[in-house]
Design an enzyme around this catalytic site. Structure first.
Site, short mmCIF file in Angstrom:
data_model
loop_
_atom_site.label_atom_id
_atom_site.label_comp_id
_atom_site.label_asym_id
_atom_site.label_seq_id
_atom_site.Cartn_x
_atom_site.Cartn_y
_atom_site.Cartn_z
N CYS A 85 35.59 46.11 45.67
CA CYS A 85 35.52 47.19 44.70
C CYS A 85 34.82 46.72 43.42
O CYS A 85 34.88 45.55 43.06
CB CYS A 85 36.92 47.69 44.38
SG CYS A 85 36.95 49.17 43.36
N ASP A 135 35.84 47.38 40.59
CA ASP A 135 36.91 47.21 39.62
C ASP A 135 36.86 45.80 39.01
O ASP A 135 36.83 44.80 39.73
CB ASP A 135 38.26 47.42 40.31
CG ASP A 135 39.42 47.54 39.36
OD1 ASP A 135 39.60 46.66 38.50
OD2 ASP A 135 40.18 48.52 39.49
N ARG A 171 39.00 44.04 37.72
CA ARG A 171 40.18 43.20 37.98
C ARG A 171 40.11 42.49 39.32
O ARG A 171 40.96 41.66 39.64
CB ARG A 171 41.45 44.06 37.93
CG ARG A 171 41.64 44.78 36.61
CD ARG A 171 42.73 45.83 36.71
NE ARG A 171 42.31 46.90 37.61
CZ ARG A 171 43.10 47.91 37.97
NH1 ARG A 171 44.35 47.97 37.53
NH2 ARG A 171 42.66 48.86 38.78
N HIS A 181 42.18 47.15 47.18
CA HIS A 181 43.14 46.57 46.23
C HIS A 181 44.12 47.61 45.72
O HIS A 181 43.87 48.81 45.79
CB HIS A 181 42.39 45.91 45.06
CG HIS A 181 41.67 46.90 44.20
ND1 HIS A 181 42.22 47.43 43.06
CD2 HIS A 181 40.43 47.43 44.30
CE1 HIS A 181 41.36 48.27 42.50
NE2 HIS A 181 40.26 48.28 43.24
N CYS A 203 43.79 51.14 42.91
CA CYS A 203 42.37 51.48 42.99
C CYS A 203 42.15 52.88 42.41
O CYS A 203 42.76 53.85 42.86
CB CYS A 203 41.90 51.43 44.44
SG CYS A 203 40.16 51.86 44.66
#
Length: 195
Positions: A39, A41, A43, A98, A101
């Site tokens: 992703c 993302d 993080r 994850h 999400c």
């Protein structure tokens, strides 16, 4: 930007000198063993999670770790997959979802995306995720999405060919942000926890 500039300075001062031999080798060769689709993302950092060195992972990051099913035509994700499999010869491909999400949350909570048409169109690549989930909660949707994206990945001609020739193995992972736990999903909907 100040923090990023300081990071570059630390890299050049501390990290790069300690790995000059590695970077010298990488300057002439690019042979990652794994295609890692994760992703976007911030993080979820594939190299940090796997503790990989530069050159070990070929990384594609998309919102929701989505992999559009193959269709002819220009497509950056498809081109990257084809390059990793056909040119670099990766032996493994990981699709990693994850916890928490945002893309899956938007689907699970049926967010109104009318003012975000590009996001709405992109999330259509996750339409099969609920069919691959064993429940209707966010965690199940994240896992179902990983399975759906593995199915989409297998539609790419380079991937299908490599799978048929047993040169490529597909893996589905789910990373839990607050615990650092990584579950490996298998095709029978069971999972293994990395310890």
């Amino acid at each position: 930007m100040h923090d990023l500039a300081e990071g570059v300075a630390r890299f050049q001062r501390d990290v790069f000198p300690a790995k000059t031999d590695l970077f010298a080798r990488l300057a002439g060769a690019h042979r990652p063993g794994t295609l890692f689709i994760g992703c976007s993302d911030a993080r979820v950092v594939p190299e940090l999670i796997t503790q990989s060195e530069p050159g070990e992972l070929f990384v594609i990051r998309t919102a929701g770790n989505l992999v559009p099913a193959y269709t002819p035509g220009p497509d950056g994700v498809a081109a990257s997959i084809e390059y990793a499999v056909s040119v670099l010869g990766v032996g493994d491909a990981v699709v990693c979802g994850h916890s928490a999400c945002g893309a899956m949350t938007a689907l699970a909570e049926r967010h109104d995306l009318a003012t975000m048409p590009a996001i709405a169109d992109w999330l259509r690549h996750a339409d099969a995720a609920p069919a691959h989930a064993t429940a209707t909660d966010l965690t199940a949707l994240v896992r179902g999405n990983v399975r759906a994206q593995l199915t989409n990945l297998a539609t790419h001609p380079s991937v299908a060919r490599a799978l048929n020739e047993r040169r490529l193995t597909l893996h589905g992972w789910v990373y839990d942000i607050p615990t650092g736990r990584v579950d490996e999903l298998d095709t029978a909907r069971h999972s293994r926890v990395f310890v």
